[in-house]
Design a protein around this motif. Structure first.
Motif, short mmCIF file in Angstrom:
data_model
loop_
_atom_site.label_atom_id
_atom_site.label_comp_id
_atom_site.label_asym_id
_atom_site.label_seq_id
_atom_site.Cartn_x
_atom_site.Cartn_y
_atom_site.Cartn_z
N SER A 16 3.35 -8.71 -8.46
CA SER A 16 2.76 -8.28 -9.01
C SER A 16 1.87 -7.12 -9.02
O SER A 16 2.08 -6.81 -9.53
N ARG A 19 4.18 -4.21 -8.47
CA ARG A 19 3.85 -3.75 -10.07
C ARG A 19 2.78 -3.26 -10.31
O ARG A 19 2.95 -2.02 -10.94
N TYR A 20 2.17 -3.02 -9.91
CA TYR A 20 0.95 -3.26 -10.26
C TYR A 20 0.34 -1.78 -9.27
O TYR A 20 -0.15 -0.68 -10.20
N TYR A 21 0.49 -1.46 -8.56
CA TYR A 21 0.99 -0.64 -7.92
C TYR A 21 1.47 1.03 -8.42
O TYR A 21 1.16 1.61 -8.35
N GLU A 22 2.67 0.32 -8.45
CA GLU A 22 3.48 1.29 -9.26
C GLU A 22 2.71 1.85 -10.01
O GLU A 22 3.05 3.09 -11.01
N GLN A 23 2.33 0.50 -11.40
CA GLN A 23 1.67 0.52 -13.20
C GLN A 23 0.72 2.51 -12.36
O GLN A 23 0.51 2.93 -12.91
N GLU A 24 0.28 2.25 -11.36
CA GLU A 24 -1.08 2.37 -10.75
C GLU A 24 -1.02 3.63 -10.24
O GLU A 24 -1.44 4.71 -10.47
N GLY A 25 0.26 4.07 -9.94
CA GLY A 25 0.78 5.43 -9.36
C GLY A 25 0.46 5.52 -7.75
O GLY A 25 0.99 6.84 -7.58
N ARG A 32 15.48 2.20 -9.87
CA ARG A 32 16.40 0.90 -10.88
C ARG A 32 17.91 1.17 -10.62
O ARG A 32 18.09 2.01 -10.83
N ARG A 38 14.76 -2.83 -9.98
CA ARG A 38 13.82 -2.52 -8.73
C ARG A 38 14.06 -2.80 -7.94
O ARG A 38 14.45 -3.20 -6.90
N LYS A 65 -5.17 5.36 -4.53
CA LYS A 65 -4.92 6.54 -5.84
C LYS A 65 -5.88 7.82 -5.85
O LYS A 65 -4.22 8.88 -5.65
#
Length: 122
Positions: A16, A19-25, A32, A38, A65
Motif C-alpha cells: 500500500s 502504491r501510495y508513493y507511485e500515486q504521489e509521484g 507493468r 508492477r 515530493k
C-alpha cells in the motif's frame, strides 16, 4: 525485475505504501508486466532505498515530493538538489547531536544507579 512482494521483503515497505508513493509521484518509472502487475527495476529499488533514508531521517513526504520534482527537471536542477540535501543533512546532524546529548545524560544516570546499588551491596 522485482515483484511488489519482493520489494516489500527487501525494503520493508508495504504494498500500500509502494502504491501510495507511485500515486504521489515519488516512485516514478514503475513498469507493468503483460499481466499488468508492477515490476520494479534495480534503479527503482535504489531510489526506494534513498526515499526510506530520507523518510527515516525526518524528511516529510511533501519534501520528498519536492526533491523528486527537482530530479525530474534534470541536470539544470543539480545545484538545487545538492542544496536540498545539504539542508536536510544539516537537520539530521543537529538531530543526531541532540540525541547523542540526551543519550549521554541517560548513560550518566545509569552510572549513578550502578554506584548507588554497589554501595548498597557493601
Amino acid at each position: 525485475m522485482y515483484s511488489i512482494s519482493e520489494i516489500e521483503k527487501i525494503t520493508g515497505l508495504r504494498p500500500s505504501t509502494l502504491r501510495y508513493y507511485e500515486q504521489e509521484g515519488i516512485l516514478p518509472h514503475v513498469e507493468r508486466n503483460a499481466s499488468g502487475r508492477r515490476e520494479y527495476s534495480n534503479e527503482v529499488l535504489e531510489w526506494l532505498e534513498l526515499v526510506i533514508a530520507l523518510k527515516d531521517t525526518g524528511m516529510s513526504i511533501e519534501d520528498i515530493k519536492a526533491y523528486t520534482e527537482l530530479i525530474r527537471q534534470g541536470d539544470p536542477s543539480l545545484d538545487a538538489r545538492k542544496q536540498f540535501l545539504l539542508m536536510h543533512k544539516s537537520k539530521v546532524e543537529r538531530a543526531v547531536a541532540q540525541t547523542q546529548f540526551h543519550l549521554e545524560k541517560i548513560i550518566r544516570k545509569i552510572a549513578i544507579y550502578d554506584v548507588l546499588m554497589y554501595k548498597k551491596m557493601k
